[in-house]
Design a protein around this motif. Structure first.
Motif, mmCIF file in Angstrom:
data_model
loop_
_atom_site.group_PDB
_atom_site.id
_atom_site.type_symbol
_atom_site.label_atom_id
_atom_site.label_comp_id
_atom_site.label_asym_id
_atom_site.label_seq_id
_atom_site.Cartn_x
_atom_site.Cartn_y
_atom_site.Cartn_z
ATOM 1 N N ILE A 1 0.842 -1.202 0.000
ATOM 2 C CA ILE A 1 0.000 0.000 0.000
ATOM 3 C C ILE A 1 0.875 1.249 0.000
ATOM 4 C CG2 ILE A 1 -1.791 1.284 1.255
ATOM 5 C CD1 ILE A 1 -2.651 -1.513 2.402
ATOM 6 N N LEU A 2 1.937 1.214 0.777
ATOM 7 C CA LEU A 2 2.861 2.355 0.813
ATOM 8 C C LEU A 2 3.551 2.535 -0.536
ATOM 9 C CD1 LEU A 2 4.504 1.954 4.338
ATOM 10 C CD2 LEU A 2 2.567 3.405 3.671
ATOM 11 N N LEU B 1 5.709 9.596 -0.007
ATOM 12 C CA LEU B 1 4.965 8.777 0.937
ATOM 13 C C LEU B 1 4.319 9.702 1.975
ATOM 14 C CD1 LEU B 1 4.164 6.000 2.016
ATOM 15 C CD2 LEU B 1 6.328 5.944 3.248
ATOM 16 N N SER C 1 0.599 2.893 8.815
ATOM 17 C CA SER C 1 1.195 1.599 8.488
ATOM 18 C C SER C 1 1.573 0.796 9.732
ATOM 19 C CB SER C 1 2.392 1.769 7.557
ATOM 20 O OG SER C 1 3.450 2.420 8.207
ATOM 21 N N ALA D 1 1.134 4.182 -2.832
ATOM 22 C CA ALA D 1 0.995 5.602 -2.487
ATOM 23 C C ALA D 1 2.193 6.391 -3.003
ATOM 24 C CB ALA D 1 0.861 5.770 -0.982
ATOM 25 N N SER E 1 -11.354 5.158 0.874
ATOM 26 C CA SER E 1 -11.139 6.354 0.056
ATOM 27 C C SER E 1 -11.480 6.073 -1.407
ATOM 28 C CB SER E 1 -9.688 6.815 0.187
ATOM 29 O OG SER E 1 -9.457 7.968 -0.572
ATOM 30 N N THR F 1 -7.390 3.389 2.758
ATOM 31 C CA THR F 1 -7.182 3.536 1.318
ATOM 32 C C THR F 1 -8.313 2.891 0.526
ATOM 33 O OG1 THR F 1 -5.691 1.603 1.286
ATOM 34 C CG2 THR F 1 -4.670 3.788 1.502
ATOM 35 N N TYR G 1 -0.092 8.027 5.798
ATOM 36 C CA TYR G 1 0.035 6.610 5.440
ATOM 37 C C TYR G 1 1.177 5.966 6.228
ATOM 38 C CZ TYR G 1 -3.025 7.227 1.341
ATOM 39 O OH TYR G 1 -4.083 7.472 0.500
ATOM 40 N N TYR H 1 1.467 9.376 -5.497
ATOM 41 C CA TYR H 1 1.667 10.751 -5.024
ATOM 42 C C TYR H 1 3.050 11.309 -5.357
ATOM 43 C CZ TYR H 1 -2.558 10.242 -2.151
ATOM 44 O OH TYR H 1 -3.843 10.048 -1.716
#
Length: 185
Positions: free
Chosen positions: A19-20, A30, A38, A23, A51, A48, A34, A27
């Motif tokens: 997931i990181l 990081l 984590s 992201a 969202s 996430t 987030y 983006y």
């Protein structure tokens, strides 16, 4: 005081890393939210995922930001107000609307203001809306579906706002130009 770790890709639990990484790719950095979430990969995944679901709602980008920023302001989340100011600007939300949301003042557009008032009532009354509040938002042109979508956005912000409060999340450099200070603290 208890401190929470702002993880990196190297220090994050294994379940949080995909997931990181997504992201970081999306983006270009990081986000500290987030990185803090984590610590508990389940909340990061929940946030996430929720969202993404909220983005699929029947609400426009402006309407979604009205719900999110209203909750951020009411919950006093300085991190999320700065982040969502930036995201609102990127989404093309009218600057006057963004400024009203940051200040907690009425939005000039009556329909959008009705949505803001609903988001306020939903947050402050914890879902115990009066018939008049429901009828007002329906009369403004929203639907029962939209009312339930306000709950979805409110839940999303509860996750991030509360995380930022307990983790004392540092503001990312990308959001610093839109720093916001809660006037009630």
């Amino acid at each position: 005081m208890t401190t929470f770790t702002t993880h990196t890709l190297d220090t994050a639990p294994a379940d949080a890393k995909p997931i990181l990484q997504a992201a970081l790719k999306g983006y270009g950095f990081l986000p500290n939210l987030y990185a803090a979430m984590s610590e508990a990969p389940a909340i990061l995944e929940g946030y996430t995922t929720l969202s993404g679901i909220f983005d699929k709602s029947n609400l426009s980008a402006t309407e979604r930001q009205i719900i999110l920023m209203t909750n951020n302001r009411l919950n006093g989340c300085e991190y999320c107000m700065a982040a969502h100011t930036t995201l609102s600007q990127m989404a093309g939300v009218n600057e006057d609307t963004i400024e009203a949301l940051r200040k907690g003042t009425p939005i000039a557009d009556p329909k959008l203001e009705a949505l803001r008032q609903l988001a306020i009532a939903m947050n402050e009354k914890r879902g115990w809306l009066s018939e008049a509040q429901i009828e007002a938002v329906l009369a403004a042109g929203y639907t029962r579906q939209n009312i339930l979508e306000v709950i979805l956005g409110t839940a999303l912000k509860t996750m991030s706002n509360y995380t930022n409060h307990i983790a004392e999340t540092d503001l990312d450099a990308a959001f610093v130009p839109n720093h916001w200070t809660d006037p009630t603290t």
